[in-house]
Design an enzyme around this catalytic site. Structure first.
Site, mmCIF file in Angstrom:
data_model
loop_
_atom_site.group_PDB
_atom_site.id
_atom_site.type_symbol
_atom_site.label_atom_id
_atom_site.label_comp_id
_atom_site.label_asym_id
_atom_site.label_seq_id
_atom_site.Cartn_x
_atom_site.Cartn_y
_atom_site.Cartn_z
ATOM 1 N N LYS A 267 87.305 52.989 2.892
ATOM 2 C CA LYS A 267 87.222 53.154 1.434
ATOM 3 C C LYS A 267 88.352 54.076 0.967
ATOM 4 O O LYS A 267 88.654 55.069 1.621
ATOM 5 C CB LYS A 267 85.873 53.778 1.050
ATOM 6 C CG LYS A 267 84.712 52.809 1.127
ATOM 7 C CD LYS A 267 83.454 53.416 0.549
ATOM 8 C CE LYS A 267 82.264 52.487 0.702
ATOM 9 N NZ LYS A 267 82.365 51.250 -0.080
ATOM 10 N N ARG A 341 74.195 45.460 4.871
ATOM 11 C CA ARG A 341 73.496 44.197 5.114
ATOM 12 C C ARG A 341 73.261 43.963 6.605
ATOM 13 O O ARG A 341 72.293 43.329 6.996
ATOM 14 C CB ARG A 341 74.272 43.047 4.453
ATOM 15 C CG ARG A 341 75.675 42.892 4.910
ATOM 16 C CD ARG A 341 76.528 42.054 3.962
ATOM 17 N NE ARG A 341 76.895 42.769 2.738
ATOM 18 C CZ ARG A 341 77.624 42.248 1.760
ATOM 19 N NH1 ARG A 341 78.106 41.025 1.859
ATOM 20 N NH2 ARG A 341 77.901 42.957 0.689
HETATM 21 N N1 BES Z 1 77.694 51.328 0.168
HETATM 22 C C1 BES Z 1 78.556 50.347 -0.365
HETATM 23 C C2 BES Z 1 78.198 49.916 -1.786
HETATM 24 C C3 BES Z 1 78.280 50.996 -2.837
HETATM 25 C C4 BES Z 1 79.467 51.201 -3.521
HETATM 26 C C5 BES Z 1 77.188 51.739 -3.166
HETATM 27 C C6 BES Z 1 79.536 52.156 -4.509
HETATM 28 C C7 BES Z 1 77.264 52.710 -4.154
HETATM 29 C C8 BES Z 1 78.436 52.899 -4.833
HETATM 30 C C9 BES Z 1 78.538 49.089 0.500
HETATM 31 O O1 BES Z 1 78.331 49.305 1.849
HETATM 32 C C10 BES Z 1 79.864 48.441 0.335
HETATM 33 O O2 BES Z 1 80.834 49.060 0.660
HETATM 34 N N2 BES Z 1 79.892 47.225 -0.170
HETATM 35 C C11 BES Z 1 81.085 46.535 -0.423
HETATM 36 C C12 BES Z 1 80.913 45.097 0.005
HETATM 37 C C13 BES Z 1 82.190 44.328 0.089
HETATM 38 C C14 BES Z 1 83.004 44.800 1.262
HETATM 39 C C15 BES Z 1 81.870 42.866 0.232
HETATM 40 C C16 BES Z 1 81.395 46.613 -1.909
HETATM 41 O O3 BES Z 1 80.485 46.526 -2.726
HETATM 42 O O4 BES Z 1 82.567 46.812 -2.249
HETATM 43 ZN ZN ZN Z 2 80.161 49.797 2.852
#
Ligand code: BES
Ligand code: ZN
Ligand code: ZN
Length: 487
Positions: A267, A341
């Site tokens: 991230k 997931r």
């Molecule tokens: N934990 C994150 C989602 C999230 C983002 C929660 C911001 C709270 C605030 C999750 O694990 C994630 O990173 N999801 C990705 C999925 C993508 C790689 C398909 C996302 O939402 O960007």
């Molecule tokens: Zn994530």
């Protein structure tokens, strides 16, 4: 902080709060405090105070039999005033309290407001939350010592206020757990919390450590956690509150990623800082279990929590890895940041063993849900429209909102892999309908169970709090689920 109940206004230190409807400008109800009547009527006549929702006006009182300061707060029109307004009103009052710092607060309930005591007290107490244990204190931090609730129907006011206090205990428990950073809250910390809750309430508790998880085949949870030297945990709590032990349970599955760096799909700055919130789903489930018994909820409920870290190291899982989950299905990892997931897949598989009447997953699963619904609504996605709308309705009743998002078979198609049973992200149109595709992945593991997923990715943590919220963790989902379990 204590809540006391009284029939008459007495001379306590601090503030006397008198909520007033616009209609009182024409005629005061008989239960209206005499001491506030003149002040209100004069100001109302002068149009200095119109009693619109949330409007305030204050004065000092020189009567030794009354609190020193009198604050009128507007409620707006009677027929527009709903439970959610009472909660927001409580929040507004709390914000004033934080500024004015009185020792005590006396609230004069008029009869129309008494039936909303629960919501009012919830909003008030929620807004008074602070998370400052790590700050060096220059002086003793301010705390409201006593709230005096003055009402006619003492019994009803008391019962409602006590319920609110219990719910707030659960909510603030979740907020602390989510606000605490991941150097302090690891998987074992969550397990220890579950142990405490289980002991206090005599729930059945099962905790699987790495050795047991490996033996059982929780390949998803283990793969995600691989990059950290600490062990993951699966935590299972069982509460039997239904009149019949045989009644099928409601299984609540919570995502417990202690910190989500994104893994090798790292991230960026701006997205990573608050990722200690990524265990909010599991915190909500634990928070609920901390109060289920006290509230005497007449349901059988099972919690399944998957707790892991998502880190980078020479041992971490990588894009292109193929992992075998507890279900036997294999997953092609196309993005290590879609880790929630994967851990949920195993937790869902385990949860199915309990033959649930309903399976509910709650998780900070996607950032995409905030793009779709903003920061007031959680996404509700599932295979049963009845369950989904019951949850939405429950959320509406307690101002803990959820809104449906679709689970189209096209989204399931996007998750098909050429080399494994499923892949964890879509590639190509990856940014489209991210929340639905996250849920489509979960759906594969849910199978035929009646299921709804609550995506709190946009609402678990806030920079833009509602009246009764504070910055940081919100405990979104707790009141929605509690109301659902009460039905
Ligand atoms: N934990 C994150 C989602 C999230 C983002 C929660 C911001 C709270 C605030 C999750 O694990 C994630 O990173 N999801 C990705 C999925 C993508 C790689 C398909 C996302 O939402 O960007
Ligand atoms: Zn994530
Ligand atoms: Zn995550």
């Amino acid at each position: 902080m204590k809540i006391n109940f009284e029939q008459k206004i007495k001379s306590h230190a601090g503030i006397l709060l008198v909520p007033v409807f616009e209609e009182y400008g024409k005629k005061l109800p008989s239960a209206f405090p005499i001491s506030a009547a003149d002040f209100f009527q004069v100001r109302f006549k002068n149009k200095e105070f119109k009693a619109t929702f949330g409007e305030t006006i204050a004065t000092y009182q020189f009567d030794k039999n009354l609190p020193e300061k009198l604050v009128l707060i507007g409620l707006g029109k009677k027929d527009k005033f709903l439970a959610r307004h009472a909660r927001r009103l409580g929040g507004k009052v709390g914000r004033h309290i934080k500024c004015l710092k009185p020792k005590a607060l006396t609230v004069a309930f008029v009869p129309e407001l008494e039936k909303f005591t629960e919501e009012f007290v919830e909003g008030l107490l929620m807004s008074l939350y602070t998370f400052d244990t790590f700050k060096k204190k220059k002086e003793k931090p301010y705390q409201l010592e006593t709230i005096y609730l003055v009402g006619q129907n003492q019994k009803s006011v008391r019962i409602q206020a006590q319920k609110a206090q219990t719910v707030i205990d659960g909510i603030n428990y979740v907020r602390d757990l989510v606000n605490l950073p991941s150097n302090l809250v690891d998987a074992e910390y969550l397990a220890a919390e579950a142990r405490k809750i289980a002991r206090e309430n005599k729930y059945k508790l099962t905790i699987f450590d790495k050795k047991k998880l490996t033996k059982m085949g929780w390949g998803g949870l283990l793969a995600v956690n691989q990059g950290h030297h600490k062990e993951p945990r699966a935590i299972i709590l069982e509460y039997n509150g239904a009149l019949s032990k045989k009644e099928k349970p409601i299984v609540l599955v919570g995502k417990g990623i202690l910190f989500d760096t994104g893994g090798y799909n790292l991230k960026p700055t701006g997205s990573i800082e608050t990722m200690h919130q990524d265990m909010a789903g599991s915190a909500v489930v634990l928070g609920l279990f901390s109060i289920l018994k006290k509230l005497n909820i007449r349901r059988n409920v099972v919690a399944v929590i998957a707790a892991a870290e998502n880190m980078i190291s020479s041992r971490a899982y990588k894009p292109s890895d193929i992992i075998k989950t507890l279900s036997g299905l294999t997953v092609e990892v196309t993005n290590t940041d879609a880790e929630g997931r994967i851990v949920l897949a195993d937790a869902i598989t385990y949860g199915k063993k309990f033959k649930p009447q309903a399976l509910i997953t709650i998780a900070t699963l996607t950032g995409a849900v905030a793009i779709a619904l903003g920061n007031r609504y959680a996404g509700l996605i599932g295979n049963d429209s009845g369950l989904r709308s019951t949850l939405a309705g429950s959320g509406r009743e307690v101002d803990d909102l959820g809104w449906p998002l679709p689970l189209h078979s096209d989204f399931k198609k996007k998750m098909e892999s050429e080399i494994a049973d499923i892949r964890n992200t879509d590639i190509g149109t990856s940014r489209y309908a991210g929340s639905s595709k996250g849920a489509a992945f979960l759906a594969k593991f849910v199978g035929k169970e009646k299921w709804c997923h609550i995506d709190i990715g946009g609402t678990a943590y806030t920079d833009d709090p509602k009246e009764y919220e504070t910055k940081g963790a919100t405990a979104h989902g707790l009141r929605m689920l509690l109301r659902y379990l009460e039905k």
